[in-house]
Design a protein around this motif. Sequence first.
Motif, PDB file in Angstrom:
ATOM      1  N   ASP A  57       0.839  -1.193   0.000  1.00 28.64           N
ATOM      2  CA  ASP A  57       0.000   0.000   0.000  1.00 28.64           C
ATOM      3  C   ASP A  57       0.875   1.244   0.000  1.00 28.64           C
ATOM      4  O   ASP A  57       1.887   1.299   0.718  1.00 28.64           O
ATOM      5  CB  ASP A  57      -0.901   0.034   1.234  1.00 28.64           C
ATOM      6  CG  ASP A  57      -1.926  -1.079   1.240  1.00 28.64           C
ATOM      7  OD1 ASP A  57      -2.655  -1.204   0.246  1.00 28.64           O
ATOM      8  OD2 ASP A  57      -1.990  -1.830   2.232  1.00 28.64           O
ATOM      9  N   ARG A  59       0.767   5.626   0.242  1.00 31.37           N
ATOM     10  CA  ARG A  59       0.042   6.878   0.408  1.00 31.37           C
ATOM     11  C   ARG A  59       0.189   7.640  -0.908  1.00 31.37           C
ATOM     12  O   ARG A  59       0.941   8.606  -1.033  1.00 31.37           O
ATOM     13  CB  ARG A  59       0.636   7.670   1.569  1.00 31.37           C
ATOM     14  CG  ARG A  59       0.302   7.128   2.934  1.00 31.37           C
ATOM     15  CD  ARG A  59      -1.126   7.463   3.361  1.00 31.37           C
ATOM     16  NE  ARG A  59      -1.323   8.896   3.508  1.00 31.37           N
ATOM     17  CZ  ARG A  59      -1.069   9.583   4.606  1.00 31.37           C
ATOM     18  NH1 ARG A  59      -0.612   8.955   5.685  1.00 31.37           N
ATOM     19  NH2 ARG A  59      -1.285  10.874   4.664  1.00 31.37           N
ATOM     20  N   ARG A 111      -5.471   4.949  -0.175  1.00 35.05           N
ATOM     21  CA  ARG A 111      -4.376   4.046  -0.509  1.00 35.05           C
ATOM     22  C   ARG A 111      -4.383   3.691  -1.990  1.00 35.05           C
ATOM     23  O   ARG A 111      -5.443   3.562  -2.599  1.00 35.05           O
ATOM     24  CB  ARG A 111      -4.500   2.729   0.270  1.00 35.05           C
ATOM     25  CG  ARG A 111      -4.386   2.830   1.750  1.00 35.05           C
ATOM     26  CD  ARG A 111      -4.431   1.450   2.395  1.00 35.05           C
ATOM     27  NE  ARG A 111      -5.777   0.873   2.434  1.00 35.05           N
ATOM     28  CZ  ARG A 111      -6.071  -0.332   2.899  1.00 35.05           C
ATOM     29  NH1 ARG A 111      -5.095  -1.119   3.333  1.00 35.05           N
ATOM     30  NH2 ARG A 111      -7.305  -0.775   2.935  1.00 35.05           N
ATOM     31  N   SER A 113      -2.959   0.425  -3.955  1.00 36.51           N
ATOM     32  CA  SER A 113      -2.547  -0.905  -3.509  1.00 36.51           C
ATOM     33  C   SER A 113      -2.198  -1.810  -4.671  1.00 36.51           C
ATOM     34  O   SER A 113      -2.778  -1.707  -5.752  1.00 36.51           O
ATOM     35  CB  SER A 113      -3.675  -1.560  -2.692  1.00 36.51           C
ATOM     36  OG  SER A 113      -4.083  -0.744  -1.625  1.00 36.51           O
ATOM     37  N   ARG A 211       6.407   6.064   2.068  1.00 38.37           N
ATOM     38  CA  ARG A 211       4.951   6.046   1.929  1.00 38.37           C
ATOM     39  C   ARG A 211       4.414   4.632   1.744  1.00 38.37           C
ATOM     40  O   ARG A 211       3.227   4.451   1.480  1.00 38.37           O
ATOM     41  CB  ARG A 211       4.539   6.904   0.730  1.00 38.37           C
ATOM     42  CG  ARG A 211       4.674   8.387   0.980  1.00 38.37           C
ATOM     43  CD  ARG A 211       4.312   9.204  -0.253  1.00 38.37           C
ATOM     44  NE  ARG A 211       4.153  10.617   0.099  1.00 38.37           N
ATOM     45  CZ  ARG A 211       3.022  11.190   0.459  1.00 38.37           C
ATOM     46  NH1 ARG A 211       1.914  10.466   0.481  1.00 38.37           N
ATOM     47  NH2 ARG A 211       2.957  12.459   0.786  1.00 38.37           N
ATOM     48  N   THR A 213       3.628   0.583   2.787  1.00 39.53           N
ATOM     49  CA  THR A 213       3.379  -0.424   3.817  1.00 39.53           C
ATOM     50  C   THR A 213       3.283  -1.773   3.120  1.00 39.53           C
ATOM     51  O   THR A 213       2.473  -1.942   2.199  1.00 39.53           O
ATOM     52  CB  THR A 213       2.073  -0.154   4.571  1.00 39.53           C
ATOM     53  OG1 THR A 213       2.121   1.145   5.164  1.00 39.53           O
ATOM     54  CG2 THR A 213       1.854  -1.187   5.659  1.00 39.53           C
ATOM     55  N   SER A 215       2.477  -5.735   3.489  1.00 41.79           N
ATOM     56  CA  SER A 215       1.812  -6.743   4.323  1.00 41.79           C
ATOM     57  C   SER A 215       2.020  -8.108   3.682  1.00 41.79           C
ATOM     58  O   SER A 215       1.783  -8.275   2.485  1.00 41.79           O
ATOM     59  CB  SER A 215       0.316  -6.436   4.447  1.00 41.79           C
ATOM     60  OG  SER A 215       0.117  -5.133   4.979  1.00 41.79           O
ATOM     61  N   ARG A 322      -8.759   7.459   6.534  1.00 44.20           N
ATOM     62  CA  ARG A 322      -7.598   8.083   7.169  1.00 44.20           C
ATOM     63  C   ARG A 322      -7.986   9.418   7.794  1.00 44.20           C
ATOM     64  O   ARG A 322      -7.585   9.754   8.896  1.00 44.20           O
ATOM     65  CB  ARG A 322      -6.476   8.281   6.153  1.00 44.20           C
ATOM     66  CG  ARG A 322      -5.140   8.592   6.808  1.00 44.20           C
ATOM     67  CD  ARG A 322      -4.043   8.727   5.769  1.00 44.20           C
ATOM     68  NE  ARG A 322      -3.933   7.557   4.929  1.00 44.20           N
ATOM     69  CZ  ARG A 322      -3.292   6.453   5.255  1.00 44.20           C
ATOM     70  NH1 ARG A 322      -2.739   6.344   6.447  1.00 44.20           N
ATOM     71  NH2 ARG A 322      -3.219   5.435   4.415  1.00 44.20           N
ATOM     72  N   ALA A 388      -3.207  -5.556   6.419  1.00 50.91           N
ATOM     73  CA  ALA A 388      -2.927  -4.354   5.634  1.00 50.91           C
ATOM     74  C   ALA A 388      -3.606  -3.131   6.233  1.00 50.91           C
ATOM     75  O   ALA A 388      -3.042  -2.030   6.244  1.00 50.91           O
ATOM     76  CB  ALA A 388      -3.377  -4.563   4.189  1.00 50.91           C
ATOM     77  N   SER A 392      -1.541   0.033   7.426  1.00 56.61           N
ATOM     78  CA  SER A 392      -1.736   1.278   6.687  1.00 56.61           C
ATOM     79  C   SER A 392      -2.297   2.396   7.545  1.00 56.61           C
ATOM     80  O   SER A 392      -1.983   3.569   7.340  1.00 56.61           O
ATOM     81  CB  SER A 392      -2.664   1.038   5.490  1.00 56.61           C
ATOM     82  OG  SER A 392      -2.071   0.185   4.546  1.00 56.61           O
TER      83      SER A 392
END
Length: 449
Positions: A57, A59, A111, A113, A211, A213, A215, A322, A388, A392
């Motif tokens: 993911d 940003r 996100r 992804s 930025r 992530t 998983s 978010r 995730a 995130s």
Amino acid sequence: MISSPQRFGLALALTVATLVSAPARAGLAIQNWTTPNGARVFFVESRALPILDVQVDFRAAGTEVPAGKAGLAGLTQGLLDAGAGSLDEEAIANRVADLGAQIGGGADMDRASLTLRTLSSPTERDGAVDLLATLIGQPTYPAAAVEREKARTIAGLREAATQPDAILARRFASAVFPDHAYGRLPTEESVASLTRDELAEFHRRYYTAARATVSIVGDVSRAEAEAIASRLVAGLPAGEAPVPGGAATLPERQTIRVPHPSAQAHIAVGQPGIRRGDPDFFPLFVGNYILGGGGFVSRLTGEVREKRGYAYSVYSYFAPQREVGPFQIGLQTKGSQADDALKVVGTTLDEFLAKGPTEAELRAAQDNLINGFALRLDSNRKMLEQVAAIGSFGLPLDYLDTWRDRVRAVTALQIRDAFRRHVKPEHMVTVVVGGDGDKTAAPKNGATR
């Protein structure tokens, strides 16, 4: 959504057919670390199936898109497999098929992804991870593919503009978030204005390790997971950590009616609700199950459908994002019944805000939610979705371990107080689309826009 073929190889299909998922555990043993260049990694070892599931993911979503350029994040993500490194679109598709993998993804307001599912055997796994790393780090954005996808997106927007559900979603978002990125959806004009250079620059700026992530859930060890994560982000610049976005302001109370020849009136009622990680989440979550999230056992269903027959389905939900995501009540009803149905919705909500749930309603909701918790973790894919989200949105690593206890601890007073803090009738937006094909009289109440 990445357009890679959505199929496994024969070996994976045969393997999965002979195995069953392990029983869902109370939570997940989530391991967490940061790669040398700054990407955060969240890993769950799951040996039940010889499968690896990965989600990366970024940003790099709608909230990062400049005004007037809505659609930029989606196209940037959606064209990652149109060409990357030395591979063209056909070569990428062939490579996915040869590996027997699945590559997918998407972009929303929070996100962008990419997902991978592959066999965990080293040959298939390493090939698939290398391919995903290439797509993430080296997209080429061929001009012909950019123009093709722009045309396809515009055609989809034109089709959606004729559908009452799509019209409702667009008008509701813009009314609930009038001064926030969550209310800025792609238009024909914004998509037509996008250029290949803008996509490449958006990728360069926002697809960075800081930025990202990563998983990982599946049949690999911690050491193997560390190598996979490092490989996926090794080609990315470190970048700078994202800064918090601006909060949405509460809209003015209003009713918006959009003409449409449908017999059914499509209705949404709501306002900004809560953000991910809000301390009131569990009281609101349990309370909403009672109000409109519990299907046939909810109050809204009882009042709107069972007692009066105004709608087959009526629901409510909080969608934490978010930043502050929406609280929404939705239903469809005959155009001639729209005003009466809205009155019942308003009365039901007002009573819930005033008194909260009964103890019997609370116990039933808690039992249903807790008993259904295992279904949230009964496959690797569902585990991946949960991991995730935890990674995130910065949720605690023990979020799933404590979930049932926190649901059970909610009180009726907490629900009433939380709803009063977050649901303000004076800021409620109502959007009604269509129903003109059934109306026998002009609308009695509400402004027409």
